[in-house]
Design a protein around this motif. Structure first.
Motif, PDB file in Angstrom:
ATOM      1  N   UNK A   1     -23.517  66.034   2.773  1.00  0.00           N
ATOM      2  CA  UNK A   1     -22.801  65.794   4.028  1.00  0.00           C
ATOM      3  C   UNK A   1     -23.285  64.531   4.733  1.00  0.00           C
ATOM      4  N   UNK A   2     -24.264  63.850   4.155  1.00  0.00           N
ATOM      5  CA  UNK A   2     -24.694  62.570   4.699  1.00  0.00           C
ATOM      6  C   UNK A   2     -25.329  62.657   6.065  1.00  0.00           C
ATOM      7  N   UNK A   3     -26.288  63.566   6.236  1.00  0.00           N
ATOM      8  CA  UNK A   3     -26.923  63.725   7.544  1.00  0.00           C
ATOM      9  C   UNK A   3     -27.656  62.461   7.987  1.00  0.00           C
ATOM     10  N   UNK A   4     -28.128  61.665   7.022  1.00  0.00           N
ATOM     11  CA  UNK A   4     -28.894  60.476   7.387  1.00  0.00           C
ATOM     12  C   UNK A   4     -28.004  59.369   7.961  1.00  0.00           C
ATOM     13  N   UNK A   5     -26.688  59.458   7.766  1.00  0.00           N
ATOM     14  CA  UNK A   5     -25.775  58.432   8.304  1.00  0.00           C
ATOM     15  C   UNK A   5     -24.756  59.031   9.269  1.00  0.00           C
TER      16      UNK A   5
ATOM     17  N   UNK B   1     -28.054  70.797  10.933  1.00  0.00           N
ATOM     18  CA  UNK B   1     -26.817  70.753  10.152  1.00  0.00           C
ATOM     19  C   UNK B   1     -27.022  71.307   8.743  1.00  0.00           C
ATOM     20  N   UNK B   2     -28.115  70.924   8.113  1.00  0.00           N
ATOM     21  CA  UNK B   2     -28.376  71.425   6.767  1.00  0.00           C
ATOM     22  C   UNK B   2     -28.620  72.925   6.780  1.00  0.00           C
ATOM     23  N   UNK B   3     -29.332  73.396   7.788  1.00  0.00           N
ATOM     24  CA  UNK B   3     -29.568  74.836   7.904  1.00  0.00           C
ATOM     25  C   UNK B   3     -28.243  75.575   8.099  1.00  0.00           C
ATOM     26  N   UNK B   4     -27.359  75.009   8.906  1.00  0.00           N
ATOM     27  CA  UNK B   4     -26.054  75.639   9.128  1.00  0.00           C
ATOM     28  C   UNK B   4     -25.246  75.676   7.840  1.00  0.00           C
ATOM     29  N   UNK B   5     -25.294  74.602   7.071  1.00  0.00           N
ATOM     30  CA  UNK B   5     -24.575  74.572   5.794  1.00  0.00           C
ATOM     31  C   UNK B   5     -25.126  75.620   4.839  1.00  0.00           C
ATOM     32  N   UNK B   6     -26.448  75.712   4.742  1.00  0.00           N
ATOM     33  CA  UNK B   6     -27.069  76.694   3.849  1.00  0.00           C
ATOM     34  C   UNK B   6     -26.683  78.111   4.250  1.00  0.00           C
ATOM     35  N   UNK B   7     -26.734  78.388   5.537  1.00  0.00           N
ATOM     36  CA  UNK B   7     -26.421  79.733   6.020  1.00  0.00           C
ATOM     37  C   UNK B   7     -24.949  80.071   5.787  1.00  0.00           C
ATOM     38  N   UNK B   8     -24.072  79.116   6.023  1.00  0.00           N
ATOM     39  CA  UNK B   8     -22.639  79.332   5.801  1.00  0.00           C
ATOM     40  C   UNK B   8     -22.353  79.577   4.328  1.00  0.00           C
ATOM     41  N   UNK B   9     -22.961  78.761   3.452  1.00  0.00           N
ATOM     42  CA  UNK B   9     -22.724  78.907   2.018  1.00  0.00           C
ATOM     43  C   UNK B   9     -23.236  80.253   1.517  1.00  0.00           C
ATOM     44  N   UNK B  10     -24.409  80.664   2.009  1.00  0.00           N
ATOM     45  CA  UNK B  10     -24.976  81.942   1.580  1.00  0.00           C
ATOM     46  C   UNK B  10     -24.184  83.126   2.144  1.00  0.00           C
ATOM     47  N   UNK B  11     -23.752  83.022   3.393  1.00  0.00           N
ATOM     48  CA  UNK B  11     -23.034  84.129   4.028  1.00  0.00           C
ATOM     49  C   UNK B  11     -21.727  84.444   3.316  1.00  0.00           C
ATOM     50  N   UNK B  12     -21.095  83.419   2.749  1.00  0.00           N
ATOM     51  CA  UNK B  12     -19.814  83.624   2.082  1.00  0.00           C
ATOM     52  C   UNK B  12     -19.956  83.701   0.560  1.00  0.00           C
TER      53      UNK B  12
END
Length: 237
Positions: free
Chosen positions: A146-150, A189-200
């Motif tokens: 997701x390009x968090x660094x940019x 943001x990365x934590x949110x992505x990980x949690x969303x991916x795992x939850x679904x």
């Protein structure tokens, strides 16, 4: 963890020393080292083979309990992904696999006939020219892409292209933050992505390999009609 500890740019990580790279959604630390400008994921004993791009882990932090503490096994996209064999007519497209063994990958290529070529020594003789590779196909982690660094830079570009800006006086940047604040945003943001991916229960894949080893080219003289038939299930080998 000391409350004063901050996420720091990966460029400042001590060479070869174990550091905290991230936390998984399950709360396990991702620990690694920076060697020669390449980030290596792994536990505090031995890095997992395969360097990661810096963009995947743009920040680091000292290990919460110190480098000698007992940590859970580090999370890795490749830790539980099996190494399997693939074969094909060239080293860019491996049409056959995954296979548990090298021999099985060769058999599939021979049986198909795609790899049959005339022998360089005798044009009247046909043989199989087979490219082999042992590879992993790890699933994709959304947070890595997701390009968090940019993110703030891209947000500035979007604002600059919008009707919110008076181009005569709007120079930007508009989304200014300290390196610590940017690191905190990336972590959230990365934590949110990980949690969303795992939850679904989402597993994302692609058709390319995540890692390869033991690539080779072999010439097999046996053609498909000459290949011994596999033993019948439950019969003699």
């Amino acid at each position: 963890m000391n409350a004063t500890e901050k996420w720091q740019p990966i460029e400042s990580a001590p060479e070869g020393k174990p550091v905290l790279l991230w936390w998984t959604f399950a709360g396990k630390p991702i620990i690694g080292r920076v060697r020669g400008g390449v980030v290596w994921r792994g536990d505090i004993i031995e890095a997992i083979a395969g360097g990661e791009y810096r963009e995947n882990f743009p920040f680091w932090m000292p290990l919460p309990l110190g480098p000698d503490a007992e940590y859970p096994a580090a999370a890795s996209d490749t830790a539980d992904v099996p190494w399997q064999w693939y074969s094909g007519r060239n080293d860019e497209n491996f049409s056959f696999g995954p296979c548990d063994t090298r021999e099985e990958a060769i058999r599939l290529a021979v049986e198909d006939g795609m790899c049959e070529e005339r022998s360089a020594d005798d044009p009247e003789v046909w043989e199989n020219h087979i490219h082999l590779v042992e590879a992993q196909s790890a699933p994709l982690r959304l947070a890595d892409w997701i390009g968090t660094d940019t993110l703030l830079e891209r947000a500035d570009e979007a604002v600059a292209d919008s009707d919110r800006i008076c181009h005569e006086h709007g120079d930007g940047p508009w989304f200014e933050a300290t390196p610590e604040q940017e690191a905190d945003l990336a972590a959230r943001l990365c934590r949110a992505c990980d949690e969303w991916q795992a939850a679904h229960g989402l597993t994302f894949t692609c058709r390319t390999f995540s890692a390869t080893r033991n690539a080779e080219f072999v010439i097999v003289p046996q053609l498909r009609e000459l290949l011994p038939a596999p033993a019948a299930e439950g019969g003699d080998a």
